[in-house]
Design a protein around this motif. Sequence first.
Motif, PDB file in Angstrom:
ATOM      1  N   LEU A  11      42.791  46.861  37.919  1.00 48.11           N
ATOM      2  CA  LEU A  11      44.327  46.014  38.469  1.00 48.11           C
ATOM      3  C   LEU A  11      45.069  47.100  39.224  1.00 48.11           C
ATOM      4  O   LEU A  11      45.694  48.131  38.098  1.00 48.11           O
ATOM      5  CB  LEU A  11      44.607  45.288  37.689  1.00 48.11           C
ATOM      6  CG  LEU A  11      45.960  44.193  37.391  1.00 48.11           C
ATOM      7  CD1 LEU A  11      45.773  43.374  39.421  1.00 48.11           C
ATOM      8  CD2 LEU A  11      46.653  43.299  36.931  1.00 48.11           C
ATOM      9  N   SER A  13      48.685  48.041  40.353  1.00 52.47           N
ATOM     10  CA  SER A  13      50.285  47.618  40.341  1.00 52.47           C
ATOM     11  C   SER A  13      50.958  48.602  41.096  1.00 52.47           C
ATOM     12  O   SER A  13      51.000  49.644  40.982  1.00 52.47           O
ATOM     13  CB  SER A  13      50.593  46.925  39.702  1.00 52.47           C
ATOM     14  OG  SER A  13      52.460  46.784  39.317  1.00 52.47           O
ATOM     15  N   THR A  48      54.263  45.348  44.018  1.00 46.20           N
ATOM     16  CA  THR A  48      53.569  44.310  44.162  1.00 46.20           C
ATOM     17  C   THR A  48      53.301  42.664  42.626  1.00 46.20           C
ATOM     18  O   THR A  48      53.368  41.881  42.691  1.00 46.20           O
ATOM     19  CB  THR A  48      52.632  44.693  44.062  1.00 46.20           C
ATOM     20  OG1 THR A  48      52.169  45.639  42.821  1.00 46.20           O
ATOM     21  CG2 THR A  48      52.481  45.691  45.247  1.00 46.20           C
ATOM     22  N   MET A  49      53.828  43.508  41.210  1.00 48.49           N
ATOM     23  CA  MET A  49      54.289  42.645  40.900  1.00 48.49           C
ATOM     24  C   MET A  49      55.187  41.339  40.177  1.00 48.49           C
ATOM     25  O   MET A  49      55.933  42.231  39.573  1.00 48.49           O
ATOM     26  CB  MET A  49      53.347  42.977  39.201  1.00 48.49           C
ATOM     27  CG  MET A  49      53.400  41.975  37.852  1.00 48.49           C
ATOM     28  SD  MET A  49      53.005  43.529  36.151  1.00 48.49           S
ATOM     29  CE  MET A  49      51.328  43.625  36.434  1.00 48.49           C
ATOM     30  N   ARG A  73      51.216  36.149  49.722  1.00 48.51           N
ATOM     31  CA  ARG A  73      50.646  35.746  48.451  1.00 48.51           C
ATOM     32  C   ARG A  73      49.414  37.145  48.045  1.00 48.51           C
ATOM     33  O   ARG A  73      48.965  37.240  46.892  1.00 48.51           O
ATOM     34  CB  ARG A  73      49.239  34.539  48.347  1.00 48.51           C
ATOM     35  CG  ARG A  73      48.141  34.265  47.780  1.00 48.51           C
ATOM     36  CD  ARG A  73      49.167  34.332  45.715  1.00 48.51           C
ATOM     37  NE  ARG A  73      48.176  34.126  44.492  1.00 48.51           N
ATOM     38  CZ  ARG A  73      47.585  35.654  44.041  1.00 48.51           C
ATOM     39  NH1 ARG A  73      48.300  36.706  44.614  1.00 48.51           N
ATOM     40  NH2 ARG A  73      46.807  35.334  42.990  1.00 48.51           N
ATOM     41  N   ASP A  74      49.144  37.516  49.429  1.00 47.67           N
ATOM     42  CA  ASP A  74      47.544  38.227  49.413  1.00 47.67           C
ATOM     43  C   ASP A  74      48.669  40.304  48.918  1.00 47.67           C
ATOM     44  O   ASP A  74      47.475  41.103  48.886  1.00 47.67           O
ATOM     45  CB  ASP A  74      47.167  38.887  50.976  1.00 47.67           C
ATOM     46  CG  ASP A  74      48.185  38.625  51.580  1.00 47.67           C
ATOM     47  OD1 ASP A  74      49.414  38.758  52.234  1.00 47.67           O
ATOM     48  OD2 ASP A  74      47.505  39.157  53.001  1.00 47.67           O
ATOM     49  N   VAL A  77      50.589  41.161  42.987  1.00 45.60           N
ATOM     50  CA  VAL A  77      49.601  41.016  42.194  1.00 45.60           C
ATOM     51  C   VAL A  77      50.781  39.319  40.612  1.00 45.60           C
ATOM     52  O   VAL A  77      52.061  39.711  40.312  1.00 45.60           O
ATOM     53  CB  VAL A  77      49.091  42.040  40.875  1.00 45.60           C
ATOM     54  CG1 VAL A  77      49.385  42.262  39.314  1.00 45.60           C
ATOM     55  CG2 VAL A  77      48.964  43.278  41.579  1.00 45.60           C
ATOM     56  N   ASP A 119      46.248  36.567  39.113  1.00 42.41           N
ATOM     57  CA  ASP A 119      45.506  37.812  39.425  1.00 42.41           C
ATOM     58  C   ASP A 119      45.341  38.031  37.581  1.00 42.41           C
ATOM     59  O   ASP A 119      44.865  39.180  37.023  1.00 42.41           O
ATOM     60  CB  ASP A 119      46.946  38.461  40.027  1.00 42.41           C
ATOM     61  CG  ASP A 119      46.714  38.338  41.475  1.00 42.41           C
ATOM     62  OD1 ASP A 119      45.415  38.204  41.764  1.00 42.41           O
ATOM     63  OD2 ASP A 119      47.554  37.825  42.114  1.00 42.41           O
ATOM     64  N   LEU A 120      47.294  37.900  36.950  1.00 38.68           N
ATOM     65  CA  LEU A 120      46.575  38.370  35.063  1.00 38.68           C
ATOM     66  C   LEU A 120      47.777  37.194  34.396  1.00 38.68           C
ATOM     67  O   LEU A 120      47.963  36.517  34.993  1.00 38.68           O
ATOM     68  CB  LEU A 120      47.922  39.955  35.643  1.00 38.68           C
ATOM     69  CG  LEU A 120      47.736  40.552  34.121  1.00 38.68           C
ATOM     70  CD1 LEU A 120      46.392  40.805  33.199  1.00 38.68           C
ATOM     71  CD2 LEU A 120      48.626  42.051  34.103  1.00 38.68           C
ATOM     72  N   ARG A 149      42.003  35.926  37.367  1.00 41.37           N
ATOM     73  CA  ARG A 149      41.180  37.519  38.123  1.00 41.37           C
ATOM     74  C   ARG A 149      41.187  38.814  36.671  1.00 41.37           C
ATOM     75  O   ARG A 149      40.512  39.810  36.363  1.00 41.37           O
ATOM     76  CB  ARG A 149      42.019  38.144  39.011  1.00 41.37           C
ATOM     77  CG  ARG A 149      41.698  38.168  40.215  1.00 41.37           C
ATOM     78  CD  ARG A 149      41.969  38.681  41.602  1.00 41.37           C
ATOM     79  NE  ARG A 149      41.852  38.315  42.732  1.00 41.37           N
ATOM     80  CZ  ARG A 149      42.079  37.533  43.261  1.00 41.37           C
ATOM     81  NH1 ARG A 149      43.569  37.162  43.208  1.00 41.37           N
ATOM     82  NH2 ARG A 149      42.119  36.991  44.780  1.00 41.37           N
ATOM     83  N   HIS A 150      42.081  38.512  35.705  1.00 36.58           N
ATOM     84  CA  HIS A 150      42.576  40.038  34.625  1.00 36.58           C
ATOM     85  C   HIS A 150      42.990  38.990  33.642  1.00 36.58           C
ATOM     86  O   HIS A 150      43.860  38.184  33.935  1.00 36.58           O
ATOM     87  CB  HIS A 150      43.453  40.820  35.420  1.00 36.58           C
ATOM     88  CG  HIS A 150      42.174  41.804  36.557  1.00 36.58           C
ATOM     89  ND1 HIS A 150      41.507  42.857  36.339  1.00 36.58           N
ATOM     90  CD2 HIS A 150      42.895  41.924  37.590  1.00 36.58           C
ATOM     91  CE1 HIS A 150      41.515  43.252  37.090  1.00 36.58           C
ATOM     92  NE2 HIS A 150      42.022  42.218  37.934  1.00 36.58           N
ATOM     93  N   THR A 171      42.991  44.077  30.070  1.00 40.76           N
ATOM     94  CA  THR A 171      43.143  44.150  31.239  1.00 40.76           C
ATOM     95  C   THR A 171      44.687  45.442  30.981  1.00 40.76           C
ATOM     96  O   THR A 171      44.916  46.118  31.146  1.00 40.76           O
ATOM     97  CB  THR A 171      43.334  43.705  32.392  1.00 40.76           C
ATOM     98  OG1 THR A 171      42.503  43.163  32.568  1.00 40.76           O
ATOM     99  CG2 THR A 171      44.286  44.220  33.840  1.00 40.76           C
TER     100      THR A 171
END
Length: 329
Positions: A11, A13, A48-49, A73-74, A77, A119-120, A149-150, A171
């Motif tokens: 992952l 970030s 990003t996070m 969205r893409d 994180v 994502d997390l 994802r994580h 993660t």
Amino acid sequence: MKERILGKTGLKSAEIGLGCMGMSEFYGQADEAESVKVIRTAVEKGVTMLDTADMYGRGHNEVLVGKAVQGIRDRIVLATKFGIVRSDDPEKRGVNGSPEYVKQACDASLKRLGVDIIDLYYMHRKDPSTEIEETVSAMAELIKAGKVRHIGLSEVSAHNLKRAHAVYPITAVQAEYSLWTRDIEENGLLDTCRELGIGIVAYSPLGRGFLSGSIESAESLAPDDFRRNNPRFMGENMRKNAMMLAEYKKMAESIGCTPAQLAIAWILAKGEDIVPIPGTKRLKYLEDNINAANFRLTPEQVVRLEKIIDWKHIAGDRYGAEGMKTLDK
């Protein structure tokens, strides 16, 4: 902004994230339009996070974040949490980590966020009535189902982190970490994360705003600001803690940064496996926080800072009595 890798699961970030909690609750009134603008501006500037949770604003914060990330969205994180269950009494909360609840909470968060995958996904607090292996097994099922994802854990003990990681790779661990809250250095959690290859996401890196140097007293805060009832901001505790700030501000001035930037720069200097997520609901503070990435402290400056803000002499617990009960010790 530079990237950091959290854990061994890959992952990535940006090195500074954004905590979104205060956009919905706890830190006084917020303007929703400005909050959305803060999130989108943060992403434009390289953040990003984005960190939220289902209990922030009783779901409102996830809805807000979901609205803000439409079309981008893409580029982010997206991190959220489950486990703290609100009641009608704002002072009382439950914790639920049962496998059934894990799945229900995830589906509800996905719906509020308006996304297909998280994502997390963190366990916000450990449920004392559920073995952590059961909770983490249910979280792992969410990954297999393509909903997450994580996985991560928040405010977990080193002992329970090891148990959890044996079930499925963790993660990241989210923990309160700042110049005035350094418990993870002493209780074995930081060492355990590094031993297992787990990233650290540091919340409240500004000491709930204390390290910005702008809070004169609890009475100066908004009537509904939870810090009014936080032990470290109350009465004699606040007066004692504030005595450390004069030299701290002088050091920030000598470096050419703001006190808030100095606090974030300290976190960044503590390891490449740590991502601080300072929270703000105001554009004027967002840029200040992000620009902390421009300041790199020397080992000597780090040592000096830790002497100025001596966390062993900070007065007051970091939460009130009810909040302290939910921490996994």
